[in-house]
Design a protein around this motif. Structure first.
Motif, short mmCIF file in Angstrom:
data_model
loop_
_atom_site.label_atom_id
_atom_site.label_comp_id
_atom_site.label_asym_id
_atom_site.label_seq_id
_atom_site.Cartn_x
_atom_site.Cartn_y
_atom_site.Cartn_z
N LEU A 1 0.84 -1.19 0.00
CA LEU A 1 0.00 0.00 0.00
C LEU A 1 0.88 1.25 0.00
O LEU A 1 2.03 1.21 0.46
CB LEU A 1 -0.92 -0.01 1.23
CG LEU A 1 -1.97 -1.12 1.24
CD1 LEU A 1 -2.54 -1.30 2.64
CD2 LEU A 1 -3.10 -0.81 0.26
N TRP B 1 -6.59 -2.56 -4.70
CA TRP B 1 -5.61 -3.32 -3.91
C TRP B 1 -5.59 -4.75 -4.41
O TRP B 1 -6.64 -5.41 -4.44
CB TRP B 1 -6.01 -3.25 -2.44
CG TRP B 1 -4.96 -3.70 -1.46
CD1 TRP B 1 -3.62 -3.77 -1.65
CD2 TRP B 1 -5.19 -4.13 -0.11
NE1 TRP B 1 -2.98 -4.20 -0.52
CE2 TRP B 1 -3.92 -4.42 0.45
CE3 TRP B 1 -6.33 -4.27 0.67
CZ2 TRP B 1 -3.78 -4.87 1.76
CZ3 TRP B 1 -6.18 -4.71 1.99
CH2 TRP B 1 -4.92 -5.00 2.51
N GLY C 1 -3.01 0.46 -5.17
CA GLY C 1 -2.67 0.29 -3.76
C GLY C 1 -2.70 1.57 -2.95
O GLY C 1 -2.02 1.67 -1.93
N GLY D 1 -6.72 0.48 -1.27
CA GLY D 1 -7.04 0.39 -2.69
C GLY D 1 -8.09 1.40 -3.11
O GLY D 1 -8.93 1.12 -3.96
#
Length: 256
Positions: free
Chosen positions: A77, A151, A86, A142
């Protein structure tokens, strides 16, 4: 009864099994996972973690973590580019009359953290104000609102679980309290992309043997074929004179 988890010298997660679930929610908060009930292995989604603060709250320096076990290869992320995959965003909702600008949280993603074995985690640190009962924190993993692709889910089919914990001492200590609500999402196999045929290394002359056929998705997860399964496919075998042929129906091979 599980009292705490972690390894010596590292972070300790208290499970507070001495309290009932309602007491734990009232003191430390509750959390809900919003998003699809299941996701295809390697697919992309947006997951929202909605956390309602408990009466203990979080002072400046207090922290909140969302963690998952080390084998789960969710994609990394990031907070730098809303248009990229992400993207991690955080939103705070406060009750009427409470200054929304009086609370600031710093998000971080740690690919290798110190919750053992929940080694991947998102961490929010209070840098201004304090989290109080009635505050709601929404964490979007996401986030696609800025054009990102979501994501990416783990690449193996299973039940993916999350642990959510808070640290309210504000002094950088490593004693955490786990929130009671269990969170999980089902990761399911994708469409079939290849077939893997497995056979014994050696067989005995004039004795039947089995071949095993496994259908896999693009990540190697066993998956299903819709409709009639492999119509017309039989078993390949070597005849006594070196010829090859098909045995219909998938039964044992006849003697060579």
């Amino acid at each position: 009864m599980l009292i705490s988890s972690g390894k010596p010298g590292g972070a300790q997660v208290l499970h507070r099994s001495d309290l009932c679930e309602d007491e734990r929610r009232q003191l430390f908060g509750s959390v809900d996972l919003l998003g699809p009930a299941e996701i295809t292995a390697g697919g992309r989604a947006t997951l929202k973690f909605s956390i309602d603060a408990g009466s203990t709250g979080l002072p400046v320096g207090g922290r909140l973590r969302i963690a998952w076990r080390w084998p789960f290869d969710w994609s990394p992320l990031q907070i730098a580019d809303a248009a990229a995959d992400g993207y991690l965003s955080v939103r705070v909702q406060r009750p009427p009359g409470r200054d929304p600008g009086g609370l600031s949280l710093r998000p971080d993603f740690h690919a290798r953290g110190d919750f053992d074995p929940w080694n991947h985690h998102i961490e929010l640190t209070v840098v201004q104000g304090s989290v109080r009962e009635g505050d709601r924190i929404e964490i979007n993993c996401g986030d696609r609102s800025g054009g990102g692709g979501g994501w990416r889910a783990p690449t193996f089919a299973c039940k993916a679980e999350f642990l959510v914990a808070v640290n309210a001492d504000g002094g950088g200590g490593e004693v955490w309290t786990r929130l009671v609500d269990p969170l999980a999402i089902s990761v399911v196999p994708g469409p079939p992309e290849r077939m893997v045929l497995m056979s014994p290394t050696d067989v005995m002359l004039s004795q039947p043997f089995h071949l095993h056929l496994r259908v896999e998705d693009g990540w190697g997860n066993p998956t299903k074929i819709s409709g009639e399964i492999l119509p017309g496919l039989g078993w390949m075998h070597a005849g006594g004179g070196g010829s090859s042929g098909l045995v219909e129906g998938g039964a044992d091979l006849p003697p060579i």
